[in-house]
Design a protein around this motif. Sequence first.
Motif, short mmCIF file in Angstrom:
data_model
loop_
_atom_site.label_atom_id
_atom_site.label_comp_id
_atom_site.label_asym_id
_atom_site.label_seq_id
_atom_site.Cartn_x
_atom_site.Cartn_y
_atom_site.Cartn_z
N VAL A 1 3.74 1.11 17.11
CA VAL A 1 4.60 -0.07 17.00
C VAL A 1 5.21 -0.17 15.61
CG1 VAL A 1 4.69 -2.59 17.14
CG2 VAL A 1 3.29 -1.30 18.76
N LEU A 2 4.40 0.02 14.59
CA LEU A 2 4.87 -0.15 13.20
C LEU A 2 5.10 1.22 12.58
CD1 LEU A 2 2.40 -2.98 12.13
CD2 LEU A 2 4.76 -3.21 12.94
N THR A 3 6.36 1.58 12.44
CA THR A 3 6.73 2.89 11.90
C THR A 3 7.64 2.78 10.68
OG1 THR A 3 8.62 3.01 13.43
CG2 THR A 3 6.54 3.98 14.17
N ASP A 4 8.01 1.58 10.30
CA ASP A 4 8.92 1.36 9.19
C ASP A 4 8.19 0.59 8.09
OD1 ASP A 4 10.94 0.77 7.42
OD2 ASP A 4 12.34 -0.01 8.92
N THR A 5 7.97 1.22 6.96
CA THR A 5 7.25 0.55 5.87
C THR A 5 8.04 -0.61 5.28
OG1 THR A 5 8.12 2.23 4.34
CG2 THR A 5 5.92 2.59 5.24
N LYS A 6 9.32 -0.72 5.61
CA LYS A 6 10.10 -1.87 5.15
C LYS A 6 9.75 -3.12 5.94
CE LYS A 6 14.03 0.94 3.61
NZ LYS A 6 15.47 1.24 3.79
N LYS A 7 9.20 -2.94 7.14
CA LYS A 7 8.85 -4.08 7.98
C LYS A 7 7.41 -4.55 7.76
CE LYS A 7 12.13 -3.16 11.73
NZ LYS A 7 12.30 -2.94 13.19
N VAL A 8 6.56 -3.66 7.26
CA VAL A 8 5.19 -4.04 6.95
C VAL A 8 4.74 -3.26 5.72
CG1 VAL A 8 4.31 -2.33 8.61
CG2 VAL A 8 2.83 -4.21 7.83
N ASP A 9 4.30 -3.96 4.71
CA ASP A 9 3.88 -3.34 3.46
C ASP A 9 2.36 -3.44 3.35
OD1 ASP A 9 3.58 -2.29 0.96
OD2 ASP A 9 4.74 -3.82 -0.09
N LEU A 10 1.69 -2.30 3.46
CA LEU A 10 0.23 -2.27 3.41
C LEU A 10 -0.30 -1.80 2.05
CD1 LEU A 10 -0.44 -0.65 6.91
CD2 LEU A 10 -0.34 -3.08 6.33
N ARG A 11 0.61 -1.48 1.15
CA ARG A 11 0.17 -1.00 -0.15
C ARG A 11 -0.63 -2.06 -0.89
NH1 ARG A 11 5.72 0.90 -2.69
NH2 ARG A 11 6.23 -1.13 -1.79
N LYS A 12 -1.64 -1.57 -1.59
CA LYS A 12 -2.53 -2.39 -2.42
C LYS A 12 -3.50 -3.25 -1.61
CE LYS A 12 0.41 -2.47 -6.55
NZ LYS A 12 1.44 -1.55 -6.06
N LEU A 13 -3.48 -3.14 -0.28
CA LEU A 13 -4.47 -3.87 0.51
C LEU A 13 -5.79 -3.11 0.49
CD1 LEU A 13 -2.53 -5.05 3.69
CD2 LEU A 13 -3.04 -6.32 1.60
N PRO A 14 -6.91 -3.81 0.32
CA PRO A 14 -8.21 -3.14 0.34
C PRO A 14 -8.48 -2.47 1.68
CG PRO A 14 -8.39 -5.36 -0.55
CD PRO A 14 -7.02 -5.25 0.04
N SER A 15 -9.37 -1.50 1.68
CA SER A 15 -9.74 -0.83 2.92
C SER A 15 -10.34 -1.83 3.90
CB SER A 15 -10.75 0.28 2.63
OG SER A 15 -10.16 1.29 1.86
N GLN B 1 0.53 12.47 -5.24
CA GLN B 1 0.84 11.18 -5.85
C GLN B 1 -0.40 10.67 -6.59
OE1 GLN B 1 4.06 8.94 -3.31
NE2 GLN B 1 2.48 9.65 -1.90
N GLU B 2 -0.89 9.50 -6.22
CA GLU B 2 -1.99 8.89 -6.96
C GLU B 2 -3.34 9.43 -6.49
OE1 GLU B 2 -1.42 4.64 -6.78
OE2 GLU B 2 0.69 4.82 -7.31
N SER B 3 -4.41 9.02 -7.18
CA SER B 3 -5.74 9.52 -6.85
C SER B 3 -6.17 9.04 -5.47
CB SER B 3 -6.75 9.03 -7.89
OG SER B 3 -7.07 7.66 -7.68
N ARG B 4 -7.16 9.69 -4.94
CA ARG B 4 -7.67 9.33 -3.61
C ARG B 4 -8.31 7.94 -3.60
NH1 ARG B 4 -8.13 13.76 -5.57
NH2 ARG B 4 -10.07 13.15 -6.60
N CYS B 5 -8.62 7.40 -4.76
CA CYS B 5 -9.22 6.07 -4.85
C CYS B 5 -8.18 4.95 -4.91
CB CYS B 5 -10.11 5.97 -6.09
SG CYS B 5 -11.52 7.09 -6.06
N SER B 6 -6.93 5.31 -5.04
CA SER B 6 -5.87 4.32 -5.19
C SER B 6 -5.67 3.52 -3.90
CB SER B 6 -4.56 5.00 -5.58
OG SER B 6 -3.49 4.07 -5.57
N LEU B 7 -5.21 2.28 -4.06
CA LEU B 7 -4.84 1.43 -2.93
C LEU B 7 -3.33 1.35 -2.77
CD1 LEU B 7 -7.28 -1.58 -3.52
CD2 LEU B 7 -7.60 0.38 -2.01
N ASN B 8 -2.62 2.28 -3.38
CA ASN B 8 -1.17 2.18 -3.41
C ASN B 8 -0.50 3.34 -2.66
OD1 ASN B 8 1.30 0.96 -4.25
ND2 ASN B 8 1.46 2.47 -5.88
N GLU B 9 -0.29 4.46 -3.33
CA GLU B 9 0.40 5.59 -2.72
C GLU B 9 -0.43 6.85 -2.90
OE1 GLU B 9 4.28 5.57 -4.52
OE2 GLU B 9 5.06 4.13 -3.07
#
Length: 497
Positions: free
Chosen positions: A53-67, A379-387
Amino acid sequence: MIKNPIFKGFNPDPCICRKGDDYYVVVSSFEWFPGIPIYHSKDLKNWELYTHVLTDTKKVDLRKLPSAKGIWAPCLTYCEDEELFYVVYGVMNSMNARYFDVNNYVVTAKDIKGPWSEPVYLHSSGFDASMFHDNDGRKWVVSLEWETRAGYEKPGAICMVEYSTKKKCIIGYPKRIWSGGTDRGCIEAPHLTKRGEYYYIMCAEGGTGYGHSVTMGRAKEVWGPYEKDPMNPILTSVPRDFNERQDSDHLKPKYFNPESKLQKSGHASYIETPNGQVYLVHLCSRPFVAELRCTLGRETAMQKMFWTEDGWLRLEGGGNLAKEYFEPTNLPEVKMSQIPNFDDFENDTLGIEYYAPRIAPESFADVTARPGYVRIRGQESRCSLNEVSILAKKLTTVYATITTKMEFTPEVHQHSAGLIMYYDNMNYIYLRKYYSETLKHSAISVIYLENGGKTEFLNTRTAVDDQPIYFRLVVDGRKSYFEWMYWWWGRTNRYNK
Protein backbone atom coordinates in the motif's frame (compact mmCIF):
# COMPACT_ATOMS: atom_id res chain seq x y z
CA MET A 1 -5.39 -30.08 5.67
CA ILE A 2 -3.42 -26.83 5.64
CA LYS A 3 -0.71 -26.25 8.24
CA ASN A 4 -0.37 -23.00 10.16
CA PRO A 5 1.02 -20.41 10.04
CA ILE A 6 0.05 -19.47 6.49
CA PHE A 7 2.44 -16.47 6.42
CA LYS A 8 5.60 -17.44 8.25
CA GLY A 9 8.02 -14.98 9.76
CA PHE A 10 7.36 -11.30 10.39
CA ASN A 11 3.68 -10.98 9.34
CA PRO A 12 1.70 -9.66 12.34
CA ASP A 13 -1.78 -8.19 12.87
CA PRO A 14 -3.54 -9.65 9.81
CA CYS A 15 -6.73 -8.22 8.34
CA ILE A 16 -8.57 -10.12 5.61
CA CYS A 17 -10.81 -8.72 2.86
CA ARG A 18 -12.76 -10.21 -0.03
CA LYS A 19 -13.72 -8.69 -3.37
CA GLY A 20 -15.61 -11.17 -5.53
CA ASP A 21 -13.41 -14.22 -5.99
CA ASP A 22 -10.26 -12.51 -4.72
CA TYR A 23 -9.04 -12.60 -1.13
CA TYR A 24 -6.51 -10.19 0.32
CA VAL A 25 -4.68 -9.98 3.63
CA VAL A 26 -2.71 -6.99 4.92
CA VAL A 27 -0.25 -7.11 7.83
CA SER A 28 1.70 -4.62 9.92
CA SER A 29 5.06 -3.43 8.62
CA PHE A 30 6.27 -1.12 11.46
CA GLU A 31 9.46 0.73 10.40
CA TRP A 32 10.00 -1.33 7.24
CA PHE A 33 9.48 0.00 3.74
CA PRO A 34 7.60 -0.48 1.46
CA GLY A 35 4.77 -0.46 3.95
CA ILE A 36 1.67 -2.64 4.44
CA PRO A 37 2.23 -5.84 2.42
CA ILE A 38 -0.82 -7.26 0.66
CA TYR A 39 -1.13 -11.02 0.12
CA HIS A 40 -3.52 -12.40 -2.50
CA SER A 41 -5.35 -15.70 -2.97
CA LYS A 42 -8.19 -17.20 -4.96
CA ASP A 43 -8.77 -20.25 -2.76
CA LEU A 44 -7.49 -19.31 0.74
CA LYS A 45 -4.86 -22.04 0.32
CA ASN A 46 -2.35 -20.68 -2.18
CA TRP A 47 -1.07 -17.17 -1.52
CA GLU A 48 1.27 -14.68 -3.16
CA LEU A 49 2.90 -11.47 -2.00
CA TYR A 50 0.95 -9.22 -4.36
CA THR A 51 1.71 -5.55 -3.70
CA HIS A 52 2.22 -2.92 -0.99
CA VAL A 53 0.00 0.00 0.00
CA LEU A 54 2.71 2.48 1.00
CA THR A 55 5.35 2.78 -1.71
CA ASP A 56 6.00 6.52 -1.76
CA THR A 57 8.20 7.94 0.99
CA LYS A 58 6.69 11.36 0.30
CA LYS A 59 3.35 10.09 1.61
CA VAL A 60 4.73 8.48 4.76
CA ASP A 61 7.98 9.43 6.48
CA LEU A 62 9.32 6.70 8.77
CA ARG A 63 12.79 8.13 9.22
CA LYS A 64 14.00 8.61 12.78
CA LEU A 65 11.18 6.46 14.20
CA PRO A 66 12.40 3.93 16.79
CA SER A 67 12.25 0.24 15.95
CA ALA A 68 8.82 -1.38 16.38
CA LYS A 69 7.15 2.00 15.80
CA GLY A 70 5.81 3.05 12.39
CA ILE A 71 2.91 1.30 10.66
CA TRP A 72 0.64 -0.54 13.10
CA ALA A 73 -2.35 -2.80 12.44
CA PRO A 74 -3.67 -1.82 8.99
CA CYS A 75 -7.31 -2.54 8.17
CA LEU A 76 -8.30 -3.42 4.59
CA THR A 77 -11.96 -3.25 3.54
CA TYR A 78 -13.86 -3.07 0.26
CA CYS A 79 -16.92 -0.87 -0.24
CA GLU A 80 -19.04 -2.37 -3.02
CA ASP A 81 -21.25 0.72 -3.37
CA GLU A 82 -18.23 2.90 -4.16
CA GLU A 83 -16.13 0.13 -5.75
CA LEU A 84 -13.27 1.30 -3.54
CA PHE A 85 -10.69 -0.37 -1.36
CA TYR A 86 -10.06 1.37 1.96
CA VAL A 87 -6.95 0.97 4.10
CA VAL A 88 -6.87 2.50 7.57
CA TYR A 89 -3.50 2.48 9.30
CA GLY A 90 -1.73 4.12 12.19
CA VAL A 91 1.75 5.60 12.34
CA MET A 92 3.02 5.04 15.87
CA ASN A 93 5.52 7.79 16.56
CA SER A 94 6.35 7.38 20.24
CA MET A 95 5.51 5.33 23.32
CA ASN A 96 7.42 7.55 25.76
CA ALA A 97 5.85 7.67 29.23
CA ARG A 98 3.20 5.29 27.85
CA TYR A 99 1.50 8.06 25.89
CA PHE A 100 1.39 6.13 22.58
CA ASP A 101 1.49 9.04 20.14
CA VAL A 102 -0.15 7.73 16.98
CA ASN A 103 -1.64 9.36 13.89
CA ASN A 104 -4.33 7.41 12.04
CA TYR A 105 -4.96 7.75 8.30
CA VAL A 106 -7.12 6.33 5.54
CA VAL A 107 -6.24 5.81 1.87
CA THR A 108 -8.41 4.49 -0.97
CA ALA A 109 -7.92 2.90 -4.39
CA LYS A 110 -10.06 1.51 -7.20
CA ASP A 111 -7.49 -1.21 -7.84
CA ILE A 112 -5.78 -3.15 -5.05
CA LYS A 113 -2.44 -2.43 -6.75
CA GLY A 114 -3.13 1.29 -6.65
CA PRO A 115 -2.57 4.07 -7.18
CA TRP A 116 -3.62 4.83 -3.62
CA SER A 117 -4.99 8.24 -2.69
CA GLU A 118 -3.23 10.83 -0.61
CA PRO A 119 -3.50 9.90 3.09
CA VAL A 120 -6.45 11.48 4.90
CA TYR A 121 -5.88 12.15 8.59
CA LEU A 122 -8.48 10.61 10.91
CA HIS A 123 -7.45 11.15 14.54
CA SER A 124 -4.75 10.51 17.14
CA SER A 125 -6.85 9.24 20.05
CA GLY A 126 -5.69 5.64 19.90
CA PHE A 127 -4.40 2.81 17.74
CA ASP A 128 -5.59 -0.27 15.80
CA ALA A 129 -8.16 1.80 13.96
CA SER A 130 -10.45 0.09 11.42
CA MET A 131 -13.35 1.12 9.22
CA PHE A 132 -16.84 -0.35 8.83
CA HIS A 133 -19.10 0.43 5.84
CA ASP A 134 -22.70 0.28 7.01
CA ASN A 135 -25.64 -0.71 4.81
CA ASP A 136 -27.01 2.85 4.88
CA GLY A 137 -23.82 4.30 3.42
CA ARG A 138 -22.45 5.65 6.68
CA LYS A 139 -18.91 4.79 7.73
CA TRP A 140 -17.61 4.17 11.22
CA VAL A 141 -14.07 4.14 12.58
CA VAL A 142 -13.41 2.01 15.66
CA SER A 143 -10.13 2.04 17.59
CA LEU A 144 -8.63 1.60 21.01
CA GLU A 145 -8.73 4.85 22.95
CA TRP A 146 -5.37 4.80 24.70
CA GLU A 147 -5.80 5.60 28.38
CA THR A 148 -3.07 7.71 30.02
CA ARG A 149 -4.74 8.86 33.24
CA ALA A 150 -3.80 7.49 36.65
CA GLY A 151 -6.49 5.38 38.27
CA TYR A 152 -8.10 4.29 34.99
CA GLU A 153 -7.97 0.81 33.48
CA LYS A 154 -5.17 0.44 30.96
CA PRO A 155 -4.89 0.43 28.06
CA GLY A 156 -8.44 1.78 27.63
CA ALA A 157 -11.76 1.13 25.89
CA ILE A 158 -12.87 0.64 22.29
CA CYS A 159 -14.21 3.86 20.80
CA MET A 160 -16.10 4.77 17.65
CA VAL A 161 -16.60 7.86 15.51
CA GLU A 162 -18.33 8.50 12.18
CA TYR A 163 -16.29 9.29 9.06
CA SER A 164 -17.56 11.66 6.36
CA THR A 165 -16.48 10.79 2.82
CA LYS A 166 -17.61 14.22 1.61
CA LYS A 167 -15.67 16.24 4.16
CA LYS A 168 -12.88 13.63 4.40
CA CYS A 169 -12.74 13.83 8.17
CA ILE A 170 -14.33 12.36 11.24
CA ILE A 171 -17.50 13.87 12.71
CA GLY A 172 -16.96 14.81 16.34
CA TYR A 173 -14.82 12.91 18.83
CA PRO A 174 -14.54 9.12 19.32
CA LYS A 175 -16.89 7.77 22.03
CA ARG A 176 -16.52 4.61 24.09
CA ILE A 177 -18.68 1.65 23.04
CA TRP A 178 -17.02 -1.52 24.42
CA SER A 179 -14.76 -2.55 27.28
CA GLY A 180 -14.28 -6.18 26.32
CA GLY A 181 -15.89 -9.58 26.38
CA THR A 182 -13.65 -11.06 29.11
CA ASP A 183 -11.70 -9.90 32.14
CA ARG A 184 -8.33 -10.60 30.50
CA GLY A 185 -7.78 -6.87 29.98
CA CYS A 186 -5.53 -5.14 27.43
CA ILE A 187 -8.27 -4.89 24.81
CA GLU A 188 -7.29 -3.79 21.28
CA ALA A 189 -7.66 -4.56 17.53
CA PRO A 190 -11.39 -3.85 17.05
CA HIS A 191 -13.25 -4.76 13.84
CA LEU A 192 -16.93 -4.11 13.15
CA THR A 193 -19.03 -6.27 10.81
CA LYS A 194 -22.74 -6.81 10.23
CA ARG A 195 -24.65 -10.04 9.70
CA GLY A 196 -28.42 -10.16 9.62
CA GLU A 197 -29.89 -7.93 12.31
CA TYR A 198 -26.68 -7.79 14.37
CA TYR A 199 -23.58 -5.66 14.41
CA TYR A 200 -20.60 -7.70 15.60
CA ILE A 201 -17.50 -6.37 17.28
CA MET A 202 -14.36 -8.54 17.23
CA CYS A 203 -11.41 -7.60 19.42
CA ALA A 204 -8.18 -8.92 20.85
CA GLU A 205 -7.88 -9.23 24.62
CA GLY A 206 -5.22 -10.37 27.07
CA GLY A 207 -2.31 -8.43 25.57
CA THR A 208 -0.19 -9.27 22.54
CA GLY A 209 1.78 -11.86 24.52
CA TYR A 210 0.91 -15.30 25.82
CA GLY A 211 -2.53 -14.34 27.09
CA HIS A 212 -3.67 -13.07 23.68
CA SER A 213 -7.15 -14.00 22.46
CA VAL A 214 -10.06 -13.17 20.15
CA THR A 215 -13.38 -12.06 21.62
CA MET A 216 -16.73 -10.96 20.21
CA GLY A 217 -19.83 -9.03 21.11
CA ARG A 218 -22.99 -8.07 19.23
CA ALA A 219 -25.73 -5.45 19.22
CA LYS A 220 -28.74 -4.49 17.13
CA GLU A 221 -27.59 -0.86 17.00
CA VAL A 222 -24.13 0.20 15.88
CA TRP A 223 -23.62 2.21 19.09
CA GLY A 224 -24.65 -0.76 21.20
CA PRO A 225 -25.08 -1.81 23.89
CA TYR A 226 -23.06 -4.88 22.88
CA GLU A 227 -23.70 -8.21 24.57
CA LYS A 228 -20.77 -10.52 25.22
CA ASP A 229 -20.37 -13.81 23.41
CA PRO A 230 -21.08 -16.39 26.14
CA MET A 231 -18.09 -18.48 24.99
CA ASN A 232 -15.50 -15.68 24.99
CA PRO A 233 -12.71 -15.94 24.11
CA ILE A 234 -13.67 -17.65 20.85
CA LEU A 235 -9.99 -18.25 19.96
CA THR A 236 -6.82 -18.27 22.06
CA SER A 237 -3.67 -20.19 22.90
CA VAL A 238 -4.55 -20.42 26.60
CA PRO A 239 -8.21 -21.45 27.09
CA ARG A 240 -8.39 -21.14 30.89
CA ASP A 241 -9.98 -18.06 32.45
CA PHE A 242 -7.99 -15.32 34.10
CA ASN A 243 -8.73 -11.81 35.35
CA GLU A 244 -5.99 -9.31 34.62
CA ARG A 245 -7.89 -6.13 33.84
CA GLN A 246 -5.64 -4.21 36.19
CA ASP A 247 -2.42 -5.60 34.73
CA SER A 248 -1.31 -3.55 31.72
CA ASP A 249 1.63 -5.88 30.96
CA HIS A 250 0.96 -7.16 27.45
CA LEU A 251 3.51 -10.03 27.39
CA LYS A 252 2.27 -12.25 30.25
CA PRO A 253 4.80 -15.11 29.81
CA LYS A 254 3.19 -17.01 32.71
CA TYR A 255 0.36 -17.92 30.36
CA PHE A 256 2.53 -19.91 27.96
CA ASN A 257 0.61 -23.08 27.16
CA PRO A 258 2.84 -26.08 26.35
CA GLU A 259 -0.17 -27.86 24.85
CA SER A 260 -0.54 -25.29 22.08
CA LYS A 261 1.49 -25.38 18.86
CA LEU A 262 0.56 -21.77 18.16
CA GLN A 263 1.24 -19.23 20.89
CA LYS A 264 -0.03 -15.66 21.34
CA SER A 265 -3.11 -16.33 19.17
CA GLY A 266 -5.26 -13.22 18.81
CA HIS A 267 -5.79 -10.03 16.76
CA ALA A 268 -8.16 -11.45 14.15
CA SER A 269 -10.60 -10.71 11.36
CA TYR A 270 -12.78 -12.98 9.21
CA ILE A 271 -14.47 -13.35 5.82
CA GLU A 272 -17.17 -15.53 4.30
CA THR A 273 -16.79 -17.24 0.92
CA PRO A 274 -19.61 -17.13 -1.66
CA ASN A 275 -20.71 -20.60 -0.54
CA GLY A 276 -20.97 -19.59 3.11
CA GLN A 277 -17.71 -20.95 4.50
CA VAL A 278 -16.11 -18.78 7.17
CA TYR A 279 -12.38 -18.31 7.69
CA LEU A 280 -10.55 -16.25 10.27
CA VAL A 281 -6.97 -14.97 10.16
CA HIS A 282 -5.13 -14.24 13.37
CA LEU A 283 -1.76 -13.40 14.83
CA CYS A 284 0.38 -16.16 16.34
CA SER A 285 3.98 -16.97 17.30
CA ARG A 286 6.15 -20.06 17.60
CA PRO A 287 8.71 -19.50 20.37
CA PHE A 288 11.73 -21.53 21.29
CA VAL A 289 11.05 -23.41 24.53
CA ALA A 290 12.04 -22.90 27.31
CA GLU A 291 13.45 -19.48 26.33
CA LEU A 292 10.03 -18.29 25.09
CA ARG A 293 11.81 -16.23 22.45
CA CYS A 294 9.94 -15.83 19.16
CA THR A 295 12.86 -15.63 16.74
CA LEU A 296 10.64 -15.31 13.67
CA GLY A 297 8.45 -12.68 15.27
CA ARG A 298 4.68 -12.70 15.03
CA GLU A 299 3.10 -14.64 12.17
CA THR A 300 -0.30 -15.11 10.51
CA ALA A 301 -2.45 -18.21 10.95
CA MET A 302 -5.91 -19.14 9.65
CA GLN A 303 -8.81 -21.06 11.18
CA LYS A 304 -12.01 -22.47 9.73
CA MET A 305 -15.06 -21.15 11.58
CA PHE A 306 -18.85 -21.52 11.42
CA TRP A 307 -21.92 -19.62 12.57
CA THR A 308 -24.14 -21.24 15.17
CA GLU A 309 -27.91 -21.25 14.87
CA ASP A 310 -28.12 -18.57 17.55
CA GLY A 311 -25.69 -16.32 15.67
CA TRP A 312 -22.25 -16.73 17.21
CA LEU A 313 -18.96 -17.52 15.52
CA ARG A 314 -17.27 -20.77 16.50
CA LEU A 315 -14.10 -22.71 15.73
CA GLU A 316 -14.63 -25.68 13.41
CA GLY A 317 -14.05 -28.87 15.38
CA GLY A 318 -15.04 -27.29 18.68
CA GLY A 319 -13.25 -25.57 21.51
CA ASN A 320 -11.35 -22.31 21.29
CA LEU A 321 -7.71 -23.44 21.15
CA ALA A 322 -5.96 -22.26 17.97
CA LYS A 323 -5.33 -25.25 15.73
CA GLU A 324 -2.13 -26.10 13.89
CA TYR A 325 -4.11 -27.52 10.93
CA PHE A 326 -7.33 -26.38 9.31
CA GLU A 327 -9.59 -27.69 6.57
CA PRO A 328 -9.29 -25.94 3.17
CA THR A 329 -12.20 -24.38 1.32
CA ASN A 330 -14.10 -26.19 -1.41
CA LEU A 331 -13.17 -23.41 -3.83
CA PRO A 332 -11.32 -24.39 -7.04
CA GLU A 333 -7.59 -24.48 -6.35
CA VAL A 334 -5.55 -21.73 -8.02
CA LYS A 335 -1.76 -21.80 -7.79
CA MET A 336 0.03 -18.52 -7.11
CA SER A 337 3.49 -17.31 -8.05
CA GLN A 338 6.08 -17.80 -5.33
CA ILE A 339 9.15 -15.80 -4.44
CA PRO A 340 12.17 -17.69 -5.82
CA ASN A 341 14.92 -18.82 -3.48
CA PHE A 342 17.54 -17.43 -5.86
CA ASP A 343 17.85 -13.93 -7.29
CA ASP A 344 20.34 -13.12 -10.04
CA PHE A 345 19.12 -9.49 -10.27
CA GLU A 346 18.51 -9.75 -14.01
CA ASN A 347 15.23 -7.84 -13.90
CA ASP A 348 14.93 -4.09 -14.39
CA THR A 349 13.31 -3.61 -10.98
CA LEU A 350 14.04 -4.85 -7.49
CA GLY A 351 11.94 -7.81 -6.38
CA ILE A 352 8.76 -7.19 -4.41
CA GLU A 353 10.14 -9.22 -1.50
CA TYR A 354 12.90 -6.73 -0.59
CA TYR A 355 12.59 -4.25 2.26
CA ALA A 356 14.67 -1.62 3.99
CA PRO A 357 14.31 0.01 7.42
CA ARG A 358 12.46 3.34 7.11
CA ILE A 359 13.38 4.16 3.48
CA ALA A 360 12.68 2.76 0.03
CA PRO A 361 15.23 0.08 -0.91
CA GLU A 362 15.31 1.48 -4.47
CA SER A 363 16.82 4.67 -3.08
CA PHE A 364 20.14 2.90 -2.51
CA ALA A 365 19.90 -0.46 -4.33
CA ASP A 366 20.30 -0.27 -8.15
CA VAL A 367 19.73 -3.33 -10.37
CA THR A 368 20.18 -1.47 -13.67
CA ALA A 369 23.74 -0.15 -13.28
CA ARG A 370 25.26 -3.60 -13.86
CA PRO A 371 23.04 -6.42 -15.15
CA GLY A 372 23.14 -9.48 -12.94
CA TYR A 373 24.14 -7.47 -9.87
CA VAL A 374 22.56 -5.16 -7.33
CA ARG A 375 24.70 -2.11 -6.61
CA ILE A 376 24.22 -0.87 -3.05
CA ARG A 377 25.20 2.66 -2.12
CA GLY A 378 26.33 2.96 1.47
CA GLN A 379 24.85 5.51 3.85
CA GLU A 380 24.64 5.69 7.64
CA SER A 381 25.58 3.04 10.21
CA ARG A 382 23.38 0.04 10.83
CA CYS A 383 22.42 1.57 14.19
CA SER A 384 20.97 4.71 12.62
CA LEU A 385 17.25 5.50 12.68
CA ASN A 386 17.50 7.60 9.55
CA GLU A 387 18.96 6.32 6.26
CA VAL A 388 20.54 2.87 6.34
CA SER A 389 21.45 0.80 3.30
CA ILE A 390 20.18 -2.61 4.43
CA LEU A 391 18.57 -4.64 1.65
CA ALA A 392 16.53 -7.20 3.57
CA LYS A 393 14.30 -10.22 3.08
CA LYS A 394 12.07 -11.72 5.75
CA LEU A 395 13.38 -14.82 7.49
CA THR A 396 10.57 -17.38 7.42
CA THR A 397 12.31 -20.37 9.00
CA VAL A 398 14.93 -21.03 11.67
CA TYR A 399 16.64 -23.47 9.32
CA ALA A 400 18.07 -21.56 6.39
CA THR A 401 21.20 -20.99 4.33
CA ILE A 402 21.75 -17.55 2.79
CA THR A 403 24.60 -17.04 0.33
CA THR A 404 25.69 -13.98 -1.62
CA LYS A 405 28.60 -13.14 -3.90
CA MET A 406 30.07 -9.70 -3.27
CA GLU A 407 32.51 -7.42 -5.04
CA PHE A 408 33.66 -4.54 -2.86
CA THR A 409 36.89 -2.60 -2.35
CA PRO A 410 36.91 -0.52 0.87
CA GLU A 411 39.23 2.48 0.97
CA VAL A 412 38.91 3.74 4.56
CA HIS A 413 37.88 2.07 7.81
CA GLN A 414 34.38 3.60 7.65
CA HIS A 415 33.65 1.64 4.46
CA SER A 416 32.01 -1.74 5.03
CA ALA A 417 29.66 -4.12 3.26
CA GLY A 418 28.57 -7.65 3.92
CA LEU A 419 25.86 -10.01 5.12
CA ILE A 420 23.73 -9.25 8.16
CA MET A 421 21.16 -11.06 10.28
CA TYR A 422 19.17 -8.07 11.48
CA TYR A 423 16.50 -7.90 14.15
CA ASP A 424 16.58 -4.14 14.59
CA ASN A 425 19.09 -1.32 14.84
CA MET A 426 20.07 -2.45 18.34
CA ASN A 427 20.29 -6.20 17.69
CA TYR A 428 22.11 -7.84 14.78
CA ILE A 429 25.11 -9.89 13.75
CA TYR A 430 27.15 -8.79 10.75
CA LEU A 431 29.87 -10.40 8.65
CA ARG A 432 31.56 -7.49 6.95
CA LYS A 433 34.40 -6.61 4.62
CA TYR A 434 36.11 -3.34 5.51
CA TYR A 435 39.50 -1.61 5.48
CA SER A 436 41.58 -2.52 8.52
CA GLU A 437 44.09 0.10 9.56
CA THR A 438 45.64 -2.48 11.88
CA LEU A 439 46.35 -4.85 9.01
CA LYS A 440 46.82 -2.05 6.44
CA HIS A 441 44.66 -4.16 4.18
CA SER A 442 41.11 -5.07 3.26
CA ALA A 443 39.77 -7.47 5.86
CA ILE A 444 36.70 -9.27 7.12
CA SER A 445 35.41 -9.56 10.67
CA VAL A 446 32.21 -10.11 12.64
CA ILE A 447 30.33 -7.45 14.61
CA TYR A 448 27.61 -8.38 17.09
CA LEU A 449 25.08 -6.02 18.66
CA GLU A 450 22.80 -7.05 21.55
CA ASN A 451 20.49 -4.47 23.08
CA GLY A 452 22.79 -1.75 21.79
CA GLY A 453 25.98 -3.22 23.23
CA LYS A 454 28.50 -3.74 20.43
CA THR A 455 31.13 -6.47 20.30
CA GLU A 456 33.68 -6.57 17.50
CA PHE A 457 35.18 -10.06 17.39
CA LEU A 458 38.79 -9.15 16.71
CA ASN A 459 39.76 -12.83 16.62
CA THR A 460 37.77 -13.12 13.39
CA ARG A 461 39.71 -10.32 11.69
CA THR A 462 41.29 -11.71 8.54
CA ALA A 463 43.03 -9.96 5.66
CA VAL A 464 41.38 -10.65 2.29
CA ASP A 465 42.07 -9.73 -1.31
CA ASP A 466 39.93 -7.31 -3.28
CA GLN A 467 38.27 -9.84 -5.53
CA PRO A 468 34.85 -11.53 -5.60
CA ILE A 469 34.06 -13.22 -2.30
CA TYR A 470 31.19 -15.41 -1.10
CA PHE A 471 29.52 -14.73 2.25
CA ARG A 472 27.16 -17.29 3.77
CA LEU A 473 24.89 -17.31 6.81
CA VAL A 474 23.64 -20.64 8.14
CA VAL A 475 20.71 -20.52 10.57
CA ASP A 476 20.38 -23.85 12.36
CA GLY A 477 17.71 -23.58 15.04
CA ARG A 478 19.19 -21.89 18.08
CA LYS A 479 22.61 -21.68 16.45
CA SER A 480 23.89 -19.65 13.54
CA TYR A 481 27.25 -19.21 11.89
CA PHE A 482 28.94 -17.37 9.06
CA GLU A 483 31.14 -18.79 6.32
CA TRP A 484 33.20 -17.10 3.63
CA MET A 485 35.32 -18.13 0.67
CA TYR A 486 36.82 -16.69 -2.49
CA TRP A 487 34.79 -17.47 -5.58
CA TRP A 488 37.50 -19.80 -6.88
CA TRP A 489 38.16 -21.65 -3.60
CA GLY A 490 36.91 -25.11 -2.84
CA ARG A 491 36.95 -24.61 0.95
CA THR A 492 35.22 -22.31 3.38
CA ASN A 493 36.11 -20.48 6.57
CA ARG A 494 33.57 -20.53 9.37
CA TYR A 495 32.69 -18.08 12.16
CA ASN A 496 30.34 -19.49 14.80
CA LYS A 497 27.91 -17.51 16.94
